[in-house]
Structures are given as structure tokens and as C-alpha cells.
Design an enzyme around this catalytic site. Structure first.
Site, PDB file in Angstrom:
ATOM      1  N   PRO A  14       2.686  13.722  -6.055  1.00 34.17           N
ATOM      2  CG  PRO A  14       1.211  15.179  -7.144  1.00 34.17           C
ATOM      3  CD  PRO A  14       2.331  14.214  -7.409  1.00 34.17           C
TER       4      PRO A  14
ATOM      5  CD  GLU B 166       1.946  -3.363  -9.078  1.00 30.29           C
ATOM      6  OE1 GLU B 166       1.410  -3.357  -7.954  1.00 30.29           O
ATOM      7  OE2 GLU B 166       1.372  -2.979 -10.113  1.00 30.29           O
TER       8      GLU B 166
ATOM      9  CB  ALA C 222       2.914  -9.152  -4.412  1.00 31.79           C
ATOM     10  N   GLY C 223       3.589  -6.459  -2.453  1.00 37.55           N
ATOM     11  CA  GLY C 223       4.137  -6.058  -1.164  1.00 37.55           C
ATOM     12  C   GLY C 223       5.515  -5.428  -1.320  1.00 37.55           C
TER      13      GLY C 223
ATOM     14  CG  ASN D  70       2.873   7.589  -3.899  1.00 40.51           C
ATOM     15  OD1 ASN D  70       2.362   8.597  -4.374  1.00 40.51           O
ATOM     16  ND2 ASN D  70       2.173   6.537  -3.519  1.00 40.51           N
TER      17      ASN D  70
ATOM     18  N   GLY E  35       1.783   2.528  -3.200  1.00 43.26           N
ATOM     19  CA  GLY E  35       1.563   3.124  -4.502  1.00 43.26           C
ATOM     20  C   GLY E  35       2.297   2.468  -5.655  1.00 43.26           C
TER      21      GLY E  35
ATOM     22  CB  THR F 154      -0.963  -0.470  -8.682  1.00 45.26           C
ATOM     23  OG1 THR F 154      -0.764  -1.783  -8.148  1.00 45.26           O
ATOM     24  CG2 THR F 154      -1.815  -0.568  -9.938  1.00 45.26           C
TER      25      THR F 154
ATOM     26  CD  GLU G 255      -2.872  -1.201   0.034  1.00 49.16           C
ATOM     27  OE1 GLU G 255      -3.201  -0.127  -0.508  1.00 49.16           O
ATOM     28  OE2 GLU G 255      -3.268  -2.310  -0.359  1.00 49.16           O
TER      29      GLU G 255
ATOM     30  CE  LYS H 110      -0.266  -7.001  -7.716  1.00 47.59           C
ATOM     31  NZ  LYS H 110       0.843  -6.157  -7.235  1.00 47.59           N
TER      32      LYS H 110
END
Length: 235
Positions: A214, A125, A127-128, A185, A23, A25, A21, A46
Site C-alpha cells: 500500500p 538487489e 540498481a535502477g 508498489n 521501491g 529496497t 525509485e 546490493k
């Protein structure tokens, strides 16, 4: 000579994060979008997604769907996200719940198939974070190592991010992979401390800052893409 130059121009990167969580993705989609705007062909992937919903009897993950929406080449969902697991927990635990077993051999094969698309930019991408188990012996980081992919690190700017970012960068380099760059991010409205965190990381990270995304109440891939500079990646 022309084919050699074309092959040299193709780029592929593994995107990881300092945590879940943060960012990944959003940044992965923004990388694809920014490359599209430069006239490049792009593919996002992914390999493993834990946390899926059933759509017409098939498991679908919102992160994988976001990558598909940002990529210029259209591929079947099963190629973009070959391992879709229902439970939104660590991949090895989600696989066990689904009666499946994850392995680097299978994931490497899936990634090699994606690379055969020969896109100008391929974004894979994770995971985690970097050290996510696949099974009792293998980590997802091993996929980047097997594929010899440069790594892009997404740093969620919040309390503790300096330690997490530096430790992750050290682990990436210890695994023999280059840190192609990192992205800051902002996970909340920026303040003086957040900016100081970014400044500290800029001076200490062993790779270039690709951009500072931002804080947004509603995430926008287009806005994130505008915050990124792909020159260091694509030159």
C-alpha cells in the site's frame, strides 16, 4: 540426503524494478523481514550502489544499510555493498567519475561470496531498472543471467506502469530467466485507475503477484512485509 534437502531449500532471487525509485529496497527489505518471521535465515546484498555518503571516511549507501538492517545474518558492509559510488547517477557514469570500472566478472565474484553464506533466502538487489549499463558492453542484468537467478520485479504503480512492467518481463524472459513473481508498489494514494492497473497486470504478467504494497506517507518495512506472500517463492 539431509544436506541435499537443505541445499534445495535455499533460495536466491535478483530484485529489479520497472524504473528507479519504484521501491526495490523497500520490497527487498520486506522480503527479508517476511522470511525472518518464518524462521528463515536471510542475507541481502546490493552489489552496486550509486549515491553514497561519507561516514567515518567510508562510502555508505542507505539502500545497502536498509538491507543489512533487515537481514538475519550480520555481514560486513563491504560484503553487502562491495561497490559503493558517491554520485547518485547511472552506475557506469558514477564509476567513471570515481575513476573506477565496473565489470560482470568482479560483481559475479562478489555475489558468489554472498551465496557461500548459505542463507535460506538471499536477496540481491539491482540498481535502477533491468537494462542498466555497467560499461560500454555489459549490463547489470547480465549478473542475474550469470548467476542464473530467478527475478522478482517491483512495479511502481503509476501512469505508464503497464507498458514498463510488460516490457521488463519480456526482457527478463528473453534473457533466459524466470520471473519468480512481481510486486505492485503503490507510489501514491490508490484510486480506481491504480487498482485497474494492478488488475490488468495480474492478468497479463508471466509470473505471480507476490503482494500489493500500500501507499505509505512514511515507508514501513514491517507493513510492506505483511503485504507479501512468500509461499510461491519458498515452497
Amino acid at each position: 540426503m539431509g544436506e541435499s534437502n537443505a541445499m534445495a531449500a535455499r533460495k536466491a532471487f535478483f530484485v529489479t524494478g520497472t524504473d528507479t525509485e519504484v521501491g526495490k529496497t523497500l520490497v527487498s527489505s520486506a522480503l527479508l523481514t517476511a522470511a525472518n518471521q518464518l524462521g528463515k535465515t536471510t542475507v541481502g546484498m546490493k552489489p552496486v550502489a550509486a549515491g553514497c555518503e561519507s561516514v567515518d571516511g567510508q562510502w555508505r549507501n542507505e539502500d545497502a544499510l536498509a538491507l543489512m538492517a533487515s537481514a538475519s545474518l550480520e555481514l560486513p558492509y563491504e560484503q553487502v555493498n562491495p561497490v559503493a559510488l558517491p554520485a547518485a547517477i547511472a552506475p557506469h557514469l558514477a564509476a567513471a567519475q570515481a575513476g573506477r570500472r565496473l565489470s560482470l566478472d568482479r560483481l559475479t565474484g562478489f555475489c558468489q561470496a554472498i551465496m557461500m553464506q548459505r542463507a535460506d533466502l538471499t536477496v540481491i538487489e539491482g540498481a535502477g531498472g533491468w537494462r542498466v549499463p555497467l560499461n560500454e558492453r555489459e549490463m547489470l542484468s547480465g549478473l542475474a543471467s550469470r548467476m542464473q537467478l530467478p527475478v522478482i520485479l517491483v512495479v511502481g504503480i503509476r501512469l505508464g506502469c503497464i507498458n514498463h512492467a510488460i516490457l521488463t518481463a519480456e526482457a527478463i524472459r528473453r534473457d533466459g530467466l524466470p520471473l519468480a513473481g512481481w510486486v505492485a508498489n503503490h507510489l501514491s494514494a490508490p484510486d480506481e485507475v491504480a487498482e485497474q492497473n494492478v488488475q490488468t497486470l495480474t492478468s497479463m504478467m508471466p509470473g505471480p503477484l507476490l503482494g500489493e504494497v500500500p501507499w505509505m506517507e512514511a515507508a514501513s518495512v514491517e507493513t510492506a512485509a505483511q503485504a507479501l506472500s512468500l509461499r510461491a517463492l519458498l515452497d
